[in-house]
Design a protein around this motif. Sequence first.
Motif, PDB file in Angstrom:
ATOM      1  N   SER A  44      50.208  11.225  28.734  1.00 31.14           N
ATOM      2  CA  SER A  44      50.867  11.498  27.612  1.00 31.14           C
ATOM      3  C   SER A  44      51.297  10.430  26.472  1.00 31.14           C
ATOM      4  N   TYR A  45      51.116   9.188  27.021  1.00 26.30           N
ATOM      5  CA  TYR A  45      51.364   8.008  26.291  1.00 26.30           C
ATOM      6  C   TYR A  45      50.248   7.736  25.482  1.00 26.30           C
ATOM      7  N   ILE A  46      48.964   8.049  25.996  1.00 24.10           N
ATOM      8  CA  ILE A  46      47.764   7.918  25.142  1.00 24.10           C
ATOM      9  C   ILE A  46      47.688   9.142  24.151  1.00 24.10           C
ATOM     10  N   ALA A  47      47.950  10.297  24.578  1.00 23.87           N
ATOM     11  CA  ALA A  47      47.978  11.440  23.534  1.00 23.87           C
ATOM     12  C   ALA A  47      48.791  11.281  22.484  1.00 23.87           C
ATOM     13  N   TYR A  48      50.047  10.623  22.511  1.00 26.97           N
ATOM     14  CA  TYR A  48      51.113  10.661  21.678  1.00 26.97           C
ATOM     15  C   TYR A  48      51.236   9.237  21.193  1.00 26.97           C
ATOM     16  N   TYR A  49      50.269   8.309  21.323  1.00 26.52           N
ATOM     17  CA  TYR A  49      50.501   6.997  20.995  1.00 26.52           C
ATOM     18  C   TYR A  49      50.839   6.709  19.457  1.00 26.52           C
ATOM     19  N   SER A  73      56.212  20.369  24.790  1.00 27.34           N
ATOM     20  CA  SER A  73      56.920  20.638  26.323  1.00 27.34           C
ATOM     21  C   SER A  73      56.164  21.500  26.915  1.00 27.34           C
ATOM     22  N   PHE A  74      55.527  22.848  26.269  1.00 28.12           N
ATOM     23  CA  PHE A  74      54.688  23.759  26.717  1.00 28.12           C
ATOM     24  C   PHE A  74      53.152  22.951  27.436  1.00 28.12           C
ATOM     25  N   TYR A  75      52.588  22.276  26.403  1.00 26.59           N
ATOM     26  CA  TYR A  75      51.359  21.432  26.581  1.00 26.59           C
ATOM     27  C   TYR A  75      51.663  20.545  27.682  1.00 26.59           C
ATOM     28  N   LEU A  76      52.746  19.816  27.595  1.00 29.18           N
ATOM     29  CA  LEU A  76      52.968  18.878  28.717  1.00 29.18           C
ATOM     30  C   LEU A  76      52.950  19.606  30.131  1.00 29.18           C
ATOM     31  N   ASN A  77      53.697  20.609  30.273  1.00 27.72           N
ATOM     32  CA  ASN A  77      53.794  21.515  31.404  1.00 27.72           C
ATOM     33  C   ASN A  77      52.613  21.763  32.024  1.00 27.72           C
ATOM     34  N   ILE A  78      51.694  22.098  30.990  1.00 30.19           N
ATOM     35  CA  ILE A  78      50.351  22.694  31.199  1.00 30.19           C
ATOM     36  C   ILE A  78      49.472  21.542  31.968  1.00 30.19           C
ATOM     37  N   VAL A  79      49.337  20.419  31.324  1.00 24.62           N
ATOM     38  CA  VAL A  79      48.625  19.385  31.630  1.00 24.62           C
ATOM     39  C   VAL A  79      49.139  19.072  33.095  1.00 24.62           C
ATOM     40  N   THR A  80      50.489  19.017  33.191  1.00 21.15           N
ATOM     41  CA  THR A  80      50.868  18.522  34.428  1.00 21.15           C
ATOM     42  C   THR A  80      50.671  19.505  35.565  1.00 21.15           C
ATOM     43  N   MET A  81      50.648  20.599  35.351  1.00 20.77           N
ATOM     44  CA  MET A  81      50.258  21.611  36.300  1.00 20.77           C
ATOM     45  C   MET A  81      48.658  21.485  36.651  1.00 20.77           C
ATOM     46  N   VAL A  83      46.804  18.684  36.421  1.00 22.12           N
ATOM     47  CA  VAL A  83      46.537  17.567  36.843  1.00 22.12           C
ATOM     48  C   VAL A  83      47.143  17.758  38.604  1.00 22.12           C
ATOM     49  N   TYR A  84      48.399  18.174  38.616  1.00 19.85           N
ATOM     50  CA  TYR A  84      48.831  18.553  39.826  1.00 19.85           C
ATOM     51  C   TYR A  84      48.090  19.194  40.949  1.00 19.85           C
ATOM     52  N   ILE A  85      47.786  20.281  40.485  1.00 17.82           N
ATOM     53  CA  ILE A  85      46.883  21.506  41.295  1.00 17.82           C
ATOM     54  C   ILE A  85      45.495  20.785  41.633  1.00 17.82           C
ATOM     55  N   SER A  86      45.056  20.115  40.362  1.00 14.16           N
ATOM     56  CA  SER A  86      43.724  19.449  40.685  1.00 14.16           C
ATOM     57  C   SER A  86      43.806  18.284  41.958  1.00 14.16           C
ATOM     58  N   TYR A  87      44.729  17.705  41.544  1.00 11.18           N
ATOM     59  CA  TYR A  87      44.720  16.285  42.463  1.00 11.18           C
ATOM     60  C   TYR A  87      44.718  16.929  44.128  1.00 11.18           C
ATOM     61  N   PHE A  88      45.656  17.808  44.234  1.00  8.73           N
ATOM     62  CA  PHE A  88      46.151  18.584  45.769  1.00  8.73           C
ATOM     63  C   PHE A  88      44.874  19.079  46.185  1.00  8.73           C
ATOM     64  N   SER A  89      44.384  20.086  45.468  1.00 10.03           N
ATOM     65  CA  SER A  89      43.295  21.103  45.827  1.00 10.03           C
ATOM     66  C   SER A  89      42.000  20.089  46.156  1.00 10.03           C
ATOM     67  N   LEU A  90      41.707  19.272  45.194  1.00  8.02           N
ATOM     68  CA  LEU A  90      40.420  18.444  45.398  1.00  8.02           C
ATOM     69  C   LEU A  90      40.338  17.718  46.511  1.00  8.02           C
ATOM     70  N   LEU A 126      48.900  25.621  44.465  1.00  8.25           N
ATOM     71  CA  LEU A 126      49.566  26.537  43.514  1.00  8.25           C
ATOM     72  C   LEU A 126      50.806  26.828  43.987  1.00  8.25           C
ATOM     73  N   LEU A 127      50.686  27.128  45.324  1.00  9.22           N
ATOM     74  CA  LEU A 127      52.265  27.747  45.817  1.00  9.22           C
ATOM     75  C   LEU A 127      53.204  26.419  46.058  1.00  9.22           C
ATOM     76  N   LEU A 128      52.494  25.098  46.232  1.00  9.94           N
ATOM     77  CA  LEU A 128      53.454  24.175  46.145  1.00  9.94           C
ATOM     78  C   LEU A 128      54.176  23.792  44.702  1.00  9.94           C
ATOM     79  N   TRP A 129      53.199  24.019  43.693  1.00  9.13           N
ATOM     80  CA  TRP A 129      53.737  23.787  42.353  1.00  9.13           C
ATOM     81  C   TRP A 129      54.842  24.648  41.913  1.00  9.13           C
ATOM     82  N   LEU A 130      54.376  25.791  42.475  1.00  8.93           N
ATOM     83  CA  LEU A 130      55.628  27.090  42.303  1.00  8.93           C
ATOM     84  C   LEU A 130      56.960  26.643  42.874  1.00  8.93           C
ATOM     85  N   SER A 131      56.780  26.024  44.302  1.00  8.91           N
ATOM     86  CA  SER A 131      58.017  25.685  44.857  1.00  8.91           C
ATOM     87  C   SER A 131      58.768  24.479  44.339  1.00  8.91           C
ATOM     88  N   MET A 132      57.877  23.639  43.641  1.00 16.39           N
ATOM     89  CA  MET A 132      58.497  22.660  42.872  1.00 16.39           C
ATOM     90  C   MET A 132      59.430  22.897  41.558  1.00 16.39           C
TER      91      MET A 132
END
Length: 168
Positions: A44-49, A73-81, A83-90, A126-132
Amino acid sequence: MELKEETKVEEKSPVVLNFAPVWKRIGAYIIDFLLLFFLVSFLSYIAYYKDLLLMQQQSDFEKLLTDLIVRNSFYLNIVTMVVYISYFSLLWSANGQTIGAKIFKIYVIHIENRRLPFGLSFFRALLLWLSMNTFFLILIFVVNHVYKQRIHDFLSNSVVVERPKIKN
């Protein structure tokens, strides 16, 4: 009739898998969550530097920063989701461990197989993300007491186990 040479079969003792205690699962998740928080913050810092540099020169920096976050906030939530799902699933599908799980020596595995397939890893993440997003309320309840499964474990046919100790 010729007898074939007998092949020597090594006897291996069965490996006993212990289900991971809750404190190890929580500890691993906290480490992973902090790593992902810092990663998303850095992205986010890089994107909005440029915007941040311009806002720092203004007298009402906090208000401008709040407006920037609310606007995006919408874009930040999408990026967070993503990154989060990619990290865990991979990582779960690759070797069953995230960085936090490596530290606590626990694995996520399929109930029947050794490795969790990518599709189930993605579904579990995805289920963990929803629970978060529900303040982790659904993770409090154990759905299957035999395997110590929470809802995301049960629905993805996975279990969390400790690394087995190998005896010589």
